[in-house]
Design a protein around this motif. Sequence first.
Motif, PDB file in Angstrom:
ATOM      1  N   PRO A  92       0.798  -1.226   0.000  1.00  0.00           N
ATOM      2  CA  PRO A  92       0.000   0.000   0.000  1.00  0.00           C
ATOM      3  C   PRO A  92       0.830   1.275   0.000  1.00  0.00           C
ATOM      4  N   ALA A  93       2.137   1.149   0.280  1.00  0.00           N
ATOM      5  CA  ALA A  93       2.968   2.364   0.330  1.00  0.00           C
ATOM      6  C   ALA A  93       4.395   2.030  -0.057  1.00  0.00           C
ATOM      7  N   HIS A  94       5.019   3.001  -0.676  1.00  0.00           N
ATOM      8  CA  HIS A  94       6.410   2.839  -1.053  1.00  0.00           C
ATOM      9  C   HIS A  94       7.282   3.088   0.168  1.00  0.00           C
ATOM     10  N   ASN A  95       6.843   4.036   0.975  1.00  0.00           N
ATOM     11  CA  ASN A  95       7.575   4.318   2.219  1.00  0.00           C
ATOM     12  C   ASN A  95       7.421   3.149   3.165  1.00  0.00           C
ATOM     13  N   GLY A  96       8.442   2.871   3.902  1.00  0.00           N
ATOM     14  CA  GLY A  96       8.337   1.822   4.912  1.00  0.00           C
ATOM     15  C   GLY A  96       8.675   0.445   4.389  1.00  0.00           C
ATOM     16  N   LEU A  97       9.048   0.324   3.107  1.00  0.00           N
ATOM     17  CA  LEU A  97       9.456  -0.995   2.603  1.00  0.00           C
ATOM     18  C   LEU A  97      10.786  -1.375   3.223  1.00  0.00           C
ATOM     19  N   ASP A  98      10.894  -2.612   3.640  1.00  0.00           N
ATOM     20  CA  ASP A  98      12.159  -3.103   4.171  1.00  0.00           C
ATOM     21  C   ASP A  98      12.850  -3.880   3.040  1.00  0.00           C
ATOM     22  N   THR A  99      13.810  -3.245   2.409  1.00  0.00           N
ATOM     23  CA  THR A  99      14.415  -3.851   1.218  1.00  0.00           C
ATOM     24  C   THR A  99      15.285  -5.051   1.563  1.00  0.00           C
ATOM     25  N   THR A 100      15.545  -5.268   2.855  1.00  0.00           N
ATOM     26  CA  THR A 100      16.339  -6.442   3.226  1.00  0.00           C
ATOM     27  C   THR A 100      15.446  -7.639   3.580  1.00  0.00           C
ATOM     28  N   ALA A 101      14.156  -7.413   3.628  1.00  0.00           N
ATOM     29  CA  ALA A 101      13.245  -8.497   4.041  1.00  0.00           C
ATOM     30  C   ALA A 101      13.178  -9.578   2.967  1.00  0.00           C
ATOM     31  N   LEU A 102      12.867 -10.794   3.425  1.00  0.00           N
ATOM     32  CA  LEU A 102      12.784 -11.938   2.513  1.00  0.00           C
ATOM     33  C   LEU A 102      11.642 -11.760   1.512  1.00  0.00           C
ATOM     34  N   LEU A 103      10.527 -11.246   1.999  1.00  0.00           N
ATOM     35  CA  LEU A 103       9.359 -11.100   1.135  1.00  0.00           C
ATOM     36  C   LEU A 103       9.268  -9.682   0.607  1.00  0.00           C
ATOM     37  N   GLN A 104       9.406  -9.543  -0.683  1.00  0.00           N
ATOM     38  CA  GLN A 104       9.357  -8.233  -1.326  1.00  0.00           C
ATOM     39  C   GLN A 104       8.126  -8.157  -2.218  1.00  0.00           C
ATOM     40  N   PRO A 105       7.396  -7.037  -2.183  1.00  0.00           N
ATOM     41  CA  PRO A 105       6.190  -6.936  -3.022  1.00  0.00           C
ATOM     42  C   PRO A 105       6.563  -6.838  -4.499  1.00  0.00           C
TER      43      PRO A 105
END
Length: 607
Positions: A339-352
Amino acid sequence: MTDTRPFCHSLFEYRRNKTIAVQVGNIGIGGNNPVRIQSMTTTNTLDTEASAAQAIAIIKAGGELVRLTTQGQREAANLKNIKEKLLEKGFETPLSADIHFNPNAAEIAATLVEKVRINPGNFVGGAKKFDFEAHANTDDAQALAEIREKLVPLLDICKKHNTALRIGVNHGSLSDRIMARYGDTPAGMVASCMEYLRICRQESFHNIIISIKSSNTRVMVHTVRLLAATMHDEQMAYPLHLGVTEAGSEEEGRIKSAVGTGALLADGLGDTIRVSLTEDPCLEIPVAQKLVQHIAQRAGHQPIPITDTTAFHPYEYQKRKTTRILNMGGNEQPVVIAPAHNGLDTTALLQPDYCLAETGEKKWQVINPKTGESYKLLDKEDLWQMGDAPAFVLLNYADLSQTILAKLKALKQVVIIAESYHTTAPAELRAFILTLTHWGINNPVIVSLSYESDDLETFQIISAADAGILFLDGLADGILLSNRNIPTQRIIETQFGILQASRVRFSQTDFISCPGCGRTLFDLRETTRDIKARTSHLKGLKIGIMGCIVNGIGEMADADYGYVGSGPQRVSLFKNRELVAKNLPEKEAVEALIELIKRNGDWIEPK
Ligand code: SF4
C-alpha cells in the motif's frame, strides 16, 4: 459439465444457511443459534486433573464445547470423572469425545458426555493400509452392512442418552474403499459422509453435526460446499462444524484457518467452528471469535445486485481466464501490491511485486520496486485519456456502468484494481469480477481492501477471511491490502500469507502441523517451532508435523516430508507416504529430517 447447484442461500447476500438445531447438553448448535466456538484438550484423557483443568481454561477463554481425545475404552470411561470434576467446579459446558477406530469406546462415551465424534474413514475396518487396489472391487452393499452393524448400536445409545453425534470426515483419513472409488477428492469425502447420514436417517436419528475437514483450504471449501448442496438435494439440513485441520501455528496457522473457515462462513455455511493451532488450545478461541464476529456483522445488508453468475465454479478450482499485462494475469501467479512505497524493508525476505506511491496533487502511481518502473494509477474519468502504456485503474462495483464496461473492454493494457468498502466486501468483489467476465473483459483484477484495526492478529484474520475466498475461487490476480495502523512490511507478509493459504502462490515452506491432543507423543509445539525456524525458507516444500502415527500418516496426505510421533519421545520420518526412518529418539529427529531433505536434493541454504 460444470456443477452449478446452489450450496447456500445467496452468493451476494450474507445469510446463515438454514439448518436444524441440535441440542448438545446446554447449548444448541445450528438453527437460529449463534456460531458456536469450540476447542480440544491436548492432555492425556486418563489424567482427570489435567484434562479438567485444561477444559476449564478453554471454557474461561470462551470455548462453548470442549472435545477430548478418546483412544480406547479406558479413556472413554474416564470421561465420567472429568465430567464430574467440571460439574463439581460449576462448569456445565458440554464435552465431546473424539473417537477413531474404536466403536466400543464410542458406545461408552455416548453414555457419559454430550457429544461423540466418529470418523467414517476409520470407524469400521481398522487401521488404514493404503492398499487401494485391494478395495477396487469391494462390495459397497457389504461395506454398508458392516457400517450399519457398528453404527446402529451407537445410535441407539445416543438416542437413549440424548447424545449428539458428529460425523467427522477428514481428507487424510478416508477409508481404503472410498479412496479406491474416488481418490481423496471432494466427491469421495462427501460420499463417505452421506453413507453415514443415510443410515442415521433410516434409523430416525437426527442429533447430528457434520464436519468435513482438510488442511488444504481449497479442498476443504469445495468439499463443504458440495456436501451442503448434496444434503440439500436429499432434504437434509444438519448443522456444519468447520475447521482447517493441521493449520499450523503462529500467523501462518491463523491466516490459513481464516482463509478456509472464513470462505465458508462468508456464504452462510457453518454452525460451529474450531481453529486448530499447534499452540495452547486457549489461544484458538480468540481467533475463532474474531472470525465469527467479523462475518456475523454482515447480517441484514441489502443484496448485491448481479445478473449473471455462470462464470462461478463453486465445486472445483478454475482460474478466471485473463490476458497477461506486465507480470499480471494469464498464467502468472497473483501479485502482491504494497500500500505504500515508504516503509518498505528492502532487506526483508518477502518483497512486493509493486507498491503504491503518491506523486503529489493527490495522484498516485504504481511502482515496481525491483526495476523502478512506474505506471499510472488512473481513476475512471482518466480512462479516456489513457495511452498505449500499461496502467492501473482503481474502480469500485458502483463504477461499473455500461459506459465504463464498454470502455474497459476496449482497453487491453489496463490492470483493474477492484476496491470494496462494503460490509460484505468479498461478495461485492465477487460480483465485480463476475460482471467483468459477463462482459468479456479479461483484464487482470487486483482486489483491494482497507482496514483500520491496529491489532495485527485481528487485521490478519479478517483480511484473510475477506480476500482468501477470491483466490480460492480463482477470481483474482493480485492483492492490495491497506491499513495505516499496521507497518507496511507486516501488511506485505500478510498478503503473501493469504496467497499461500489460498494455495495460489507459495513463498515459503508449507507446514501441516497438527494441534496435538491426548495422543501426542513428543513435544509438538517446541519441535514445530524448531522445524519451522530451520526449514521455513524451503519455498514450495510441504512438511507435515504430526503428534502421532495413528492418524498422522493419513492426515498429512499431501506433504513431501513427514515428522510423525511413533512412540513416547520417538519419531518416524516419511518421504511422501513412505517410511524412511523408524522410531528415532526425539532429540535426533529434527537433524535427521534435515539430512533427509538434503539427501533428496530439496535443501537450500538459508540466505
Ligand atoms: S495427528 Fe495424532 S496427535 Fe495430532 S491431533 Fe491428530 S490424533 Fe492428535
